[in-house]
Motif scaffolding. Sequence first.
Motif, PDB file in Angstrom:
ATOM      1  N   ASP A  16      44.576  38.465  56.454  1.00 31.32           N
ATOM      2  CA  ASP A  16      45.137  39.288  55.376  1.00 31.32           C
ATOM      3  C   ASP A  16      46.137  38.493  54.541  1.00 31.32           C
ATOM      4  O   ASP A  16      46.107  38.538  53.325  1.00 31.32           O
ATOM      5  CB  ASP A  16      45.798  40.565  55.916  1.00 31.32           C
ATOM      6  N   SER A  17      47.037  37.799  55.177  1.00 27.48           N
ATOM      7  CA  SER A  17      47.921  36.857  54.492  1.00 27.48           C
ATOM      8  C   SER A  17      48.251  35.760  55.488  1.00 27.48           C
ATOM      9  O   SER A  17      48.221  35.986  56.709  1.00 27.48           O
ATOM     10  CB  SER A  17      49.196  37.542  53.983  1.00 27.48           C
ATOM     11  N   GLY A  18      48.545  34.567  54.978  1.00 32.73           N
ATOM     12  CA  GLY A  18      48.759  33.469  55.899  1.00 32.73           C
ATOM     13  C   GLY A  18      49.739  32.437  55.387  1.00 32.73           C
ATOM     14  O   GLY A  18      49.873  32.223  54.175  1.00 32.73           O
ATOM     15  N   THR A  19      50.414  31.791  56.310  1.00 33.32           N
ATOM     16  CA  THR A  19      51.260  30.642  56.019  1.00 33.32           C
ATOM     17  C   THR A  19      50.465  29.368  56.309  1.00 33.32           C
ATOM     18  O   THR A  19      49.370  29.417  56.886  1.00 33.32           O
ATOM     19  CB  THR A  19      52.514  30.652  56.895  1.00 33.32           C
ATOM     20  N   GLY A  20      51.030  28.243  55.960  1.00 32.78           N
ATOM     21  CA  GLY A  20      50.371  26.994  56.300  1.00 32.78           C
ATOM     22  C   GLY A  20      50.115  26.884  57.791  1.00 32.78           C
ATOM     23  O   GLY A  20      49.030  26.455  58.209  1.00 32.78           O
ATOM     24  N   LEU A  21      51.082  27.297  58.601  1.00 33.34           N
ATOM     25  CA  LEU A  21      50.914  27.207  60.053  1.00 33.34           C
ATOM     26  C   LEU A  21      49.878  28.191  60.566  1.00 33.34           C
ATOM     27  O   LEU A  21      48.997  27.811  61.359  1.00 33.34           O
ATOM     28  CB  LEU A  21      52.249  27.453  60.753  1.00 33.34           C
ATOM     29  N   SER A  22      49.939  29.440  60.144  1.00 34.64           N
ATOM     30  CA  SER A  22      49.006  30.428  60.694  1.00 34.64           C
ATOM     31  C   SER A  22      47.569  30.102  60.302  1.00 34.64           C
ATOM     32  O   SER A  22      46.632  30.298  61.085  1.00 34.64           O
ATOM     33  CB  SER A  22      49.383  31.843  60.253  1.00 34.64           C
ATOM     34  N   VAL A  23      47.374  29.578  59.085  1.00 32.34           N
ATOM     35  CA  VAL A  23      46.024  29.215  58.666  1.00 32.34           C
ATOM     36  C   VAL A  23      45.556  27.980  59.436  1.00 32.34           C
ATOM     37  O   VAL A  23      44.399  27.898  59.867  1.00 32.34           O
ATOM     38  CB  VAL A  23      45.964  28.983  57.142  1.00 32.34           C
ATOM     39  N   ALA A  24      46.452  27.010  59.646  1.00 34.60           N
ATOM     40  CA  ALA A  24      46.090  25.829  60.436  1.00 34.60           C
ATOM     41  C   ALA A  24      45.666  26.222  61.838  1.00 34.60           C
ATOM     42  O   ALA A  24      44.717  25.660  62.406  1.00 34.60           O
ATOM     43  CB  ALA A  24      47.257  24.851  60.486  1.00 34.60           C
ATOM     44  N   ARG A  25      46.356  27.191  62.421  1.00 35.34           N
ATOM     45  CA  ARG A  25      45.995  27.675  63.769  1.00 35.34           C
ATOM     46  C   ARG A  25      44.628  28.350  63.775  1.00 35.34           C
ATOM     47  O   ARG A  25      43.936  28.357  64.807  1.00 35.34           O
ATOM     48  CB  ARG A  25      47.046  28.662  64.273  1.00 35.34           C
TER      49      ARG A  25
ATOM     50  N   GLU B 123      53.505  33.709  47.549  1.00 34.78           N
ATOM     51  CA  GLU B 123      54.844  34.279  47.407  1.00 34.78           C
ATOM     52  C   GLU B 123      55.758  33.585  48.404  1.00 34.78           C
ATOM     53  O   GLU B 123      55.416  33.472  49.588  1.00 34.78           O
ATOM     54  CB  GLU B 123      54.823  35.783  47.666  1.00 34.78           C
ATOM     55  N   ASN B 124      56.890  33.122  47.934  1.00 35.13           N
ATOM     56  CA  ASN B 124      57.840  32.475  48.827  1.00 35.13           C
ATOM     57  C   ASN B 124      58.746  33.531  49.440  1.00 35.13           C
ATOM     58  O   ASN B 124      59.421  34.277  48.729  1.00 35.13           O
ATOM     59  CB  ASN B 124      58.672  31.431  48.082  1.00 35.13           C
ATOM     60  N   GLN B 125      58.717  33.605  50.759  1.00 32.80           N
ATOM     61  CA  GLN B 125      59.513  34.571  51.500  1.00 32.80           C
ATOM     62  C   GLN B 125      60.485  33.832  52.410  1.00 32.80           C
ATOM     63  O   GLN B 125      60.094  33.240  53.416  1.00 32.80           O
ATOM     64  CB  GLN B 125      58.604  35.492  52.324  1.00 32.80           C
ATOM     65  N   ASP B 126      61.753  33.820  52.008  1.00 33.60           N
ATOM     66  CA  ASP B 126      62.803  33.146  52.785  1.00 33.60           C
ATOM     67  C   ASP B 126      62.454  31.689  53.067  1.00 33.60           C
ATOM     68  O   ASP B 126      62.640  31.185  54.183  1.00 33.60           O
ATOM     69  CB  ASP B 126      63.056  33.886  54.110  1.00 33.60           C
ATOM     70  N   GLY B 127      61.941  31.012  52.032  1.00 34.74           N
ATOM     71  CA  GLY B 127      61.654  29.596  52.164  1.00 34.74           C
ATOM     72  C   GLY B 127      60.275  29.256  52.681  1.00 34.74           C
ATOM     73  O   GLY B 127      59.908  28.080  52.758  1.00 34.74           O
ATOM     74  N   VAL B 128      59.486  30.275  53.042  1.00 38.22           N
ATOM     75  CA  VAL B 128      58.132  30.059  53.564  1.00 38.22           C
ATOM     76  C   VAL B 128      57.121  30.619  52.575  1.00 38.22           C
ATOM     77  O   VAL B 128      57.237  31.782  52.152  1.00 38.22           O
ATOM     78  CB  VAL B 128      57.949  30.734  54.943  1.00 38.22           C
ATOM     79  N   ASP B 129      56.135  29.820  52.194  1.00 39.44           N
ATOM     80  CA  ASP B 129      55.077  30.281  51.298  1.00 39.44           C
ATOM     81  C   ASP B 129      54.058  31.108  52.060  1.00 39.44           C
ATOM     82  O   ASP B 129      53.539  30.662  53.103  1.00 39.44           O
ATOM     83  CB  ASP B 129      54.388  29.103  50.623  1.00 39.44           C
TER      84      ASP B 129
ATOM     85  N   ALA C 201      55.770  25.650  55.329  1.00 33.92           N
ATOM     86  CA  ALA C 201      54.554  26.173  55.952  1.00 33.92           C
ATOM     87  C   ALA C 201      54.853  27.122  57.103  1.00 33.92           C
ATOM     88  O   ALA C 201      53.919  27.626  57.742  1.00 33.92           O
ATOM     89  CB  ALA C 201      53.696  25.012  56.458  1.00 33.92           C
ATOM     90  N   GLY C 202      56.130  27.360  57.389  1.00 29.97           N
ATOM     91  CA  GLY C 202      56.480  28.265  58.492  1.00 29.97           C
ATOM     92  C   GLY C 202      56.353  27.628  59.862  1.00 29.97           C
ATOM     93  O   GLY C 202      56.073  28.317  60.844  1.00 29.97           O
TER      94      GLY C 202
END
Length: 338
Positions: free
Chosen positions: A276-285, A327-333, A131-132
């Motif tokens: 625009d795009s988000g990780t688990g952490l950025s969306v949780a924030r 999309e998985n980018q360096d281990g982060v979805d 989730a980053g």
Amino acid sequence: MTITWSDPGCFPVADGVHRIPLQMPGDGLRAINVYVLETDSGLALIDGGWHRETTYTEITAALARIGRNADEIHDIYVTHVHRDHYTFAVELRRRHGCRIHLGSAEVVGIDAIARLGSNVPESSLRELNRAGAPLIAEQAYKDSVGEPFVAADWERPDSWLSEGPLVLPGHNLVAIHTPGHTKGHMVFHDLDRGATYTGDHVLPTITPSIGFELGDWDLPLDKYLRSLHLMLDDRDRIMLPSHGDTGSGVHARVRELLAHHQRRFAATMAAVERLDSGTGLSVARALTWTRRERPFDTLDNFNQMVATCETLAHLDVLAHRGKLLVENQDGVDVFTVR
């Protein structure tokens, strides 16, 4: 003086059934409801409680209020493998030889705990990194690695439960597999009393955590929602939950939980669109938390971990349903709107 659901005692909830709240100081849930079922040969429990120094004193004092003793307990049916439900059952077995029964799909969790030998939430740390959120994962590891851990509290049960009737004279119980909160979570329908021991699957005022268990991550929220619908496929019953007051109808609360998650899906989609795009952490924030609508940054690290994992669970379901691209980018979805 007003009595709240978590106050110590032994409270009748149905013919031959009593509720004992065992305390959980320092935990936001405050207590766990252990249900005492009078049988032809003694007592059976639904859930065991959290093994703490004072738990045995608490349960013996509560049982004394109805003229019973802990040595009368012959069987304990545990709804799921979390420590506030399971570990005191093992202590009662050591003291009195009672049998422990646990859903068969919980073998993954029991084996993982035995392998780890600690309270470190290994699977959650893995998903936090996906989730980053490596800093939250790092702090969660530091907070849990030094916690006291007693391997003997996690001994295997005497039997692994499958769906179907339970042999318990005086109680016409049926076990139903309701994965989501954990892989092997079980609820128990009491067909004669019109009640359901809902464990953590259906709680009266809060939603159970999703994605906070050991083992492979296998769309836990999707499984949880399917398990909620399963509760609507059967007759309505009175809810006997693990945390909170008893007496509400199961169907009404299930519909509230389904509506809550629909709102959460909508809020999650909107957050991804804004970002625009988000990780688990950025969306949780970008979301608010608890019934008080608290900002993410006001939560402590443990609750940030839970919030991030739950957000990831919602994002994964949306991607599984084709609403989001991932999309998985360096281990982060990284998730984007399709």
